[in-house]
Structures are given as C-alpha cells and as structure tokens.
Scaffold this motif. Structure first.
Motif, short mmCIF file in Angstrom:
data_model
loop_
_atom_site.label_atom_id
_atom_site.label_comp_id
_atom_site.label_asym_id
_atom_site.label_seq_id
_atom_site.Cartn_x
_atom_site.Cartn_y
_atom_site.Cartn_z
N LYS A 613 26.85 -7.51 -14.31
CA LYS A 613 26.99 -9.03 -14.79
C LYS A 613 28.70 -8.92 -14.53
O LYS A 613 29.12 -10.17 -13.69
N LEU A 614 29.52 -8.04 -14.64
CA LEU A 614 30.79 -8.18 -14.33
C LEU A 614 31.02 -8.10 -12.76
O LEU A 614 31.74 -8.91 -12.15
N ILE A 617 30.37 -11.88 -11.41
CA ILE A 617 31.35 -12.52 -11.92
C ILE A 617 32.62 -12.30 -10.77
O ILE A 617 33.10 -13.45 -10.36
N MET A 629 29.79 -18.16 -18.31
CA MET A 629 28.87 -17.20 -18.42
C MET A 629 28.17 -17.00 -19.88
O MET A 629 28.95 -17.22 -20.85
N ASP A 636 26.47 -8.41 -23.41
CA ASP A 636 27.25 -9.65 -22.58
C ASP A 636 28.61 -9.66 -23.00
O ASP A 636 29.19 -10.44 -22.07
N ALA A 639 31.26 -9.38 -19.88
CA ALA A 639 30.95 -10.52 -18.81
C ALA A 639 31.50 -11.86 -19.47
O ALA A 639 32.42 -12.51 -18.87
#
Length: 896
Positions: A613-614, A617, A629, A636, A639
């Motif tokens: 996720k990072l 982004i 997000m 989570d 992120a």
C-alpha cells in the motif's frame, strides 16, 4: 529474533522443528525459563509514540507563515505606540489558535490505539500447567491456548487445532475467517495464506487450538506494521502549503511597499515619524489580518457539515484536502460492500433459486426465473435449507442498530437464508454427535436423532461432498449420482466461483443401524442436496458514488486483502472498470515504472500488504495526485498516515487505523466519502472566494494610501481604521462567503492541481483591477473634504471603502455565474452580514466613544446616498462581465 539473528521462515517449519528452533518442550516452558526469556526478548508490548501534549497542539497553531507575520506586525505596532492596533491583531491571532486547538484536541482524544489492540491477558502452559498471565509476559517458546472469542497475544505457529478459525481482517484485510491447522507451507507463502500461523491482534472466532509463540512485541507482524507507521511522516495539506506561500508573498510585498513609501515620503520632505506611521499603515493594509481566523472558522463549520455526511474530521485542514482528492484507494469489505455475507443463489439438482434480500435481516423471497416460489413446497430446497440450518452453530438477533450475527459470517448467511423460508431450530432435539470442520476435511457434520434412526447433516466444500456422495435429491427422491451428473454439477460450481461467489454444499444421510460413529464412516454414501452461492453484496449506493467519481475526474482503485476473483467481481458489479486484478505477488514482480503503467488500467489490487500500500501511494504521488486512502486494520495504519488524507472506518476500523487517519468514516460507506469530496470542494471554493475578496479589499486600502501619498494628500486611513475594516466588516462578510452553497456543477469538474496557487493569474488580475478601482474611488471620496475637515474626510474614505467592499463581496459569490443564476438569497447569512456591517459602520460613525477610538466624524444622509451611487458600478460591471463569460461558455460547444 533480537540481537540481529536471522528470523526463520516459521510457516515452513513443522511444529517439532519450531520447538527445536526455540528450545521449547511439548509441555511449555518452565517459569524460570520464561523469566529468563522475558529479560532477553523484552515485554510483549509495542513501542509507542509519545502523544502530543495540549501545549504542543496549541503551539502548532502558530506554525503558519501568515500567523508569524501577524505577530511581527503586532510587535511593530506596539513599538511605535499603536498599542490598540497591536492588541487587536494579537487578539485575533490567539482566538484563531484557540479555535484550531479546540477542534484538533477534541478529535484526537481517542485512546492510545496500538497499546489497546494488544490483549491484556493470555492463557499459556508453563511447568505443564495451564496459567493465565498478563499478555506482556508472553515470550518466544511459550505454548499458548487459543479459545473462541479470545484475541491472539503474539505470533504463533499452530501445533493443534479443532475447527479453528481466526478473523484476520485487522491485519490482512481478509473479509472471511481463516481456517487454521498445523502443517508446513512454502517459505514464500504470503501473510494472508499462512494457515499454520496466527498473529497478534487477530481474534479466534471458532474452535480451539494451541500454538507456539515465535514473535512478540515489535517483532510480531503487528509490531512491524506499527513501527512502519511510526516511521511515516505526516505531510502538509495542499491548503497549508498554499497559505504558507501566500503568507511569504504578502510578507515580502508588505515590507517592500512600506520601505518604498517611506523613501518616497522622505523625498517629499515629510517627517520621519509621519512616514514611519505611513509604513506601518501600509503593512497593515497589505496583510489580511482576518484571513487565518476566517479560514479556521470556515474549516470548523465545514467539519460540522462533514459530520452530517458521516465524515468525522480529526484535523482541520483535512476537510478541505478531501475536496482536492484525485485518487481514492478504497477497501472493499464494508466500504463498497455491506460486510454482511448473504446467500444470493441456491442450486439444487432440480432448479436454481435466486434469493432476494441483502444482509442479515430475515426478509426476502426465493425466485425461479424471476417468479416467486414457496421454498417449503420444493422438497429438495426445503431439505437443503434444513441441512445448512442444523449443521450450523451461528444465530442472529435484532439489536439496536440492526440485525447481528453470532458466529461466522458464512454460517450466519446460511441461517438467515433458512429463516427467509420460515425455518428455525425450534423444537429440534440436541445433536447426538458432531464432526468439526477444518481446512483438511473441508466439511462439517452434525448428527441428530430422527424418526427411524439418526440423520447426518453435512455441509462443506461442494467438490468434497460430491466425491463422498452416491445419490442426488431429484424430484423429492434420492436417485443414483452418475458421473455425467457429477461433472455437470462441478461445471456449474466453477461458474459460481468464476462470478466471485463463495460456494458451500450440503448433503445428508439417514444412518443405518449399527454404523460405526466415526467421521469417515458417517460421511460416506451421502445424498447430495445442492450448493449455495454466498457473497458480501455491494452497497446499493456505491455504484452511483463511483459513477459520480468518474464524472468528477476522480480515479477509484480498490485495494483489498480479499480474494482477487471476489474483488474483481464486486468491482465489475459496481461499474469500476478494471483490466483484471493484480495480487501482492504481481506487485512484487513489477518495477515501479511497470506498476505505474498498470495502475492506469487495472483498478483492483488484492492480497496486498502494508508495504504494498505504501508503494502504491508513492507511485501515485509521482503524478502529483492527492490520494485518499481508506482502511480499517492495523495493516492499513502506515498507508493511512502517508496518504494525502487517510480515512479510517468508524464501525469496523481498529483504533490503530483511526489514530493514524485524518478522517473517520462514521458509517463505513464509500458514498459518504464522495459526499465528503463534494463538501471539501465547496470549502475550497469558498476559501478561494473570501481570500480573493479580502485581498482585493486590501489592495483598495493600499491604493488609497499610496495614491494619496503620491498626490501629496494627508494620510487617508489610519492603522486602527484599516484593522476595523479587515477584522470586523470584511471579516463578517468573508465568513459569510464561507457558507456559500456548492455550485451545481461542483462534481462535474476535474480535481484541481494541488500545486496550483489559490491565487491564479486570473485571480491576481481581478484582485488588482477591483482593488485599484476601489482605491481610486476612495481617494475621490476623501479629496472633496480633507481641506475643510480631516476627520470627516477620513470618515468618508473609511465608510466608502466599506460600502464599496460590500458591493464587491457580491461579485465574489461566484467567479463564473451571475447573481440571477445562483440566486440572490441562496446565502441568507451573507445578506445578514452585509446589513450587519452597515449597522456596525453606522455605530462607529455616530457613537461618540467610537468617534474618539477610530477617528471618525458623523456623516449626513446625503453622504451615504452619494457613496451608495458611487460604488454601484462595482457590482454592475462585475455582473455584466460574468454574463458575458457565461454566454461565451454556452456558445463554445455550438461553435465547435
């Protein structure tokens, strides 16, 4: 492990190998060994970030460049003897800070999230005996007992498991409970598929088992994510960056103009003290003292509006940032879907039934070819529903807020489906025996006494039940199961799976007398009854919200820990166009450039980790995207912190997610995010309106003072009059502009460029033209009176600026539409603010104490009439200009 030792791939080791690696026996550690390991590895707790104190939150309100400039202006005013001016500026600065502090502290009162998520106790085996201890005392090598309803205290390798299922949604995003059992897996198995391990912070929802602790505290998967989250820095919002840039620009302009004016005055042989006073007046005229307070108040009001749309804002600027969003990375479960597993189809050997009604409410119909049927009239369907009801431990009840399931979501969906047909467990005798489900057997059986003997009711993976069945229920009777019928059912089963449905089959058997009551003996020679297709249905409003995002130029990307096929199917049903789905493994195999290219067409990402996720982004940020997000789990949190605006789920979100977010979604609904985007766009439009309005007013003040100086006139406005205009009359109308309704096409525009200044080239031109016009009119109003009465002349100039600006504020209600298109009375607060400003000006003109305080003198009624007529063209010309622009815009498509 601590000390730099390499960590084994625990999932690839058998339980005995794990014990050898950790030097742990089958009966657990001794108390002495546990104490030694506690000293070596440390307590099973997370290293926490220190929360900001009240003082730190308050002082952070003064970080804005504009606020610093105001404080400097106040200090200069005090040094030159203008104590009232200094007090007025400092009062507005302090009030602004108190308001911002109040909003942020209230929103940040949540309990320390990461600390709370670790359980407070654990049950372990030490010295061969069961003991309940503080979870902080769990150490690597401990043998932990797992029971239904308990949180897992550390990362474990499973050594025993009976029907063991764990909810890993807070860590992996997996929507369904995960079966857990001992075994070995390849070292490269992704986190969400490590079925032989359980992880800290997850919850046992079914069965029981035992596990050996392999990681504690910051070494757990939970702890590593917590550390990753702490390393991610907070990013300044687009509005904060723009306001700082505006503050720097205005500071330089103020100093430059003040120095230039003093130099011109000295060349004209004016006194040094007089010119220093002129310089201070100019500096005060350039800086819009009320702007920070109006911005803060507008954002605070916007927060209340957001709350009505189920968006709880934790930091003031975040409400405006939401309006700049160009990409929404959204979770699936509970956000785009209802997070309520629902049986939508039942396939018996006779027919396929569609089941209506979504969620856990026992309301719905059974349809065949879109026509309602009586489910109890069909013996095959009735027996199927009875089987999945009795071979089940779930139940449901109506509680405050809606229907609630007790048990796993999948079992709950089957119970609700049976209830829709009117079936219940009422009057059912106690079960005679049970053979539990696990990931190896993939089936569950409960035997009940019945007429003429015992009946085994079986549910599980359809392909497993078909392999153990010899008959089918057709036309209400059991008939032999031929290979052709078996193959046909397996083909239909694949069709269900390809549509993203979770599929469960059912079978039954009347047990012959004298049968051996073992699982293998009972679960043979079954009669196959059919299978059910289960899905977490999309929210009905989510499809329209995605369509609205498309029209608003906002890209939507689904990022979930769920199965890729399920995720893609939900995306397709919602109208989210995507070229297939990417998994976490796919992401790892791509370079950043390859992934960036795929993200332009592929909008479904599944089986992703916190690191994935990072990375997403970071890649999206290359194109200066403003990224929202969403998230609910511990995984989570990093992120959420790194995104332009992190949005945590209010219902199913963990405290870790909420603490890392800028906004909490009260109803977990994607449509509420889109409503928040609309509100955020309205906020930004209004901030742009009143910023430009205030600056055009300040330019008018500046032109009046500098123009008068160049014409050899006395000082037209004194500092305290300028402050009155900036803080009181302009402040009221600017705040009312902050309540302007959204323009009707606000969600048909593309997101704004986050790097674009709040003052565009056109905005500068409008500010300059209107400001010069207001300033020249003010000089004209002053010039006819100063020789006879300087106080009356300044009052005329002072009042004329206010009258002209009240006309001008109507120009700034919209940059594109004239008043008759937006409605004169659609913002009643602005009408009241205009009338209030006129009333306040009348007070300072006619009340003696204000005459002394502000250097004013009473005006005749004719003077007011003269100023009203003099300023009217300011509004009329503005309206004519916007009508011309509107006509040109409307003609453009026809011309093309």
């Amino acid at each position: 492990m601590p000390g730099g030792e390499p960590l084994p791939d625990w999932c690839s080791l058998a339980p005995d190998e794990v014990r050898r690696e950790l030097d742990a026996g089958p009966t657990g550690l001794t108390a002495q060994e546990a104490e030694a390991r506690l000293q070596r590895y440390g307590a099973n707790v997370l290293r926490e970030e220190a929360r900001e104190t009240r003082l730190q939150v308050f002082l952070r309100q003064f970080k804005s460049v504009l606020i610093i400039i105001l404080i400097v202006a106040a200090a200069i005013s005090f040094l030159v003897g203008e104590a009232l001016d200094a007090a007025a500026i400092l009062t507005i600065v302090v009030l602004n800070a108190l308001l911002g502090f109040s909003q942020e502290w209230q929103a940040g009162e949540a309990i320390e999230a990461l600390k709370k998520l670790l359980v407070q106790h654990a049950v372990v085996v030490r010295d061969g005996e069961r003991q309940e201890i503080d979870a902080a005392g769990v150490v690597p090598g401990d043998l932990v007992l797992l029971e239904m309803g308990e949180r897992v205290p550390a990362d474990l390798v499973i050594v025993e498991g009976t029907s063991l299922e764990v909810d890993e949604a807070p860590l992996t995003g997996e929507s369904s409970p995960v079966d857990k059992a001992p075994g070995r897996l390849p070292a490269e198995t992704c986190l969400a598929e490590r079925s032989n391990m359980t992880f800290a912070g997850t919850t046992v929802v079914n069965g029981h088992g035992r596990g050996i602790v392999v990681a504690t505290g910051m070494q757990t998967e939970f702890g590593q994510i917590a550390g990753l989250s702490q390393r991610v820095g907070d990013e300044a919002t687009p509005l904060a960056r723009q306001m700082d840039r505006l503050g720097r620009d205005l500071g330089l302009i103020a100093v430059g103009i003040a120095v230039l004016a003093v130099a011109v005055g000295l060349l004209q042989q004016r006194g040094l003290l007089e010119m220093f006073l002129v310089g201070v007046s100019l500096a005060v005229a350039v800086i819009p003292e009320g702007l920070p307070a109006v911005v803060t108040l507008t954002l605070a009001i916007g927060i209340k509006n957001m709350m009505r749309r189920n968006c709880l804002i934790r930091h003031l600027p975040a409400s405006e940032t939401l309006g700049a969003v160009s990409v929404i990375c959204t979770d699936k479960t509970g956000t785009l879907t209802r997070n309520e597993m629902t049986v939508v189809r039942v396939r018996t050997p006779d027919a396929e039934f569609e089941v209506t009604g979504a969620g856990y409410a026992p309301e719905g119909e059974f349809l065949v070819e879109e026509k309602p049927v009586d489910p109890l009239a069909d013996r095959g369907l009735r027996l199927f529903l009875r089987t999945v009801l009795l071979c089940n431990h779930a139940s449901f009840a109506l509680e405050e807020g809606g229907w609630r399931i007790f048990g796993t979501p999948t079992e709950g969906a089957l119970v609700v489906a049976a209830a829709k047909a009117g079936l219940s467990r009422e009057g059912v005798p106690e079960a005679a025996t049970e053979f539990s489900f696990n990931s190896t057997r993939k089936r569950m059986t409960i035997v009940y006494p019945g007429e003429g003997g015992h009946v085994a009711y079986v549910k599980g993976a359809p392909e497993v039940l078909l392999a153990r069945s010899s008959r089918l229920m057709v036309g209400g009777s059991a008939v032999p199961l031929t290979q052709d019928r078996r193959d046909a059912l397996l083909g239909e089963l694949e069709g269900y799976a390809s549509q993203g449905l979770r599929v469960l089959g059912a079978a039954c058997r009347t047990l012959p007398a004298g049968i051996e009551w073992t699982a293998d003996a009972v679960e043979e020679d079954l009669t196959f009854l059919g299978f059910a297709g289960i899905v977490d249905p999309p929210r009905p409003e989510a499809a329209e919200a995605i369509r609205l995002c498309r029209s608003a130029g906002i890209d939507v990307i689904m990022i979930t820990g769920d199965n890729p096929l399920t995720a893609y199917t939900i995306a397709r049903d919602l109208g989210l166009s995507s070229e297939g789905a990417l998994t976490g493994a796919d992401l790892e195999a791509m370079t950043d450039d390859e992934l960036e290219a795929r993200l332009r067409t592929t909008k479904v990402l599944s089986r992703v980790t916190a690191e994935h996720k990072l990375r997403v982004i970071g890649i999206l940020s290359r194109e200066r995207a403003v990224i929202a997000m969403t998230g609910d789990g511990v995984n989570d949190a990093p992120a959420l912190r790194k995104a332009s605006i992190g949005i945590a789920m209010g219902i199913k979100g963990t405290d870790a997610a909420k603490e890392s977010s800028d906004m909490v979604l009260v109803d977990d609904n994607f449509a509420s995010i889109v409503a928040g985007v609309e509100e955020g766009r309205r906020e930004y439009d209004n901030i742009a309106r009143f910023t430009r309005y205030l600056l055009s007013s300040n330019v008018g003040e500046l032109v009046a003072i500098v123009g008068g100086l160049l014409l050899g006139l006395p000082l037209i406005l004194i500092p305290v009059q300028i402050l009155w205009i900036n803080l009181v009359t302009d402040g009221l109308t600017a705040l009312a502009l902050g309540l302007e309704p959204a323009e009707r096409d606000v969600m048909q525009r593309r997101p704004r460029d986050p790097d674009e200044s709040i003052l565009t080239r056109n905005a500068y031109l409008v500010i300059l033209v209107l400001g010069v016009w207001l300033g020249l009119l003010t000089i004209y109003a002053f010039s006819g009176y100063y020789e006879a009465d300087i106080d009356r002349a300044r009052t005329m100039a002072f009042t004329s600026l206010i009258v002209f600006e009240l006309y001008n504020v109507l120009n700034f209600r919209s940059f594109r539409f004239p008043l008759h298109r937006i409605g004169v009375f659609t913002n009643p607060t602005l009408i009241l603010a205009i009338l209030g400003s006129l009333a306040l000006q009348a007070v300072v003109v006619y009340v003696p104490v204000f005459n002394a305080f502000l250097g004013t003198a009473p005006l005749a009624l004719a003077d007011w009439g003269f100023l009203a007529l003099l300023g009217l063209p300011v509004l009329l010309v503005g309206e004519a200009y916007k009508m011309l622009l509107l006509r040109l815009r409307n003609a453009a498509p026809a011309a093309s």
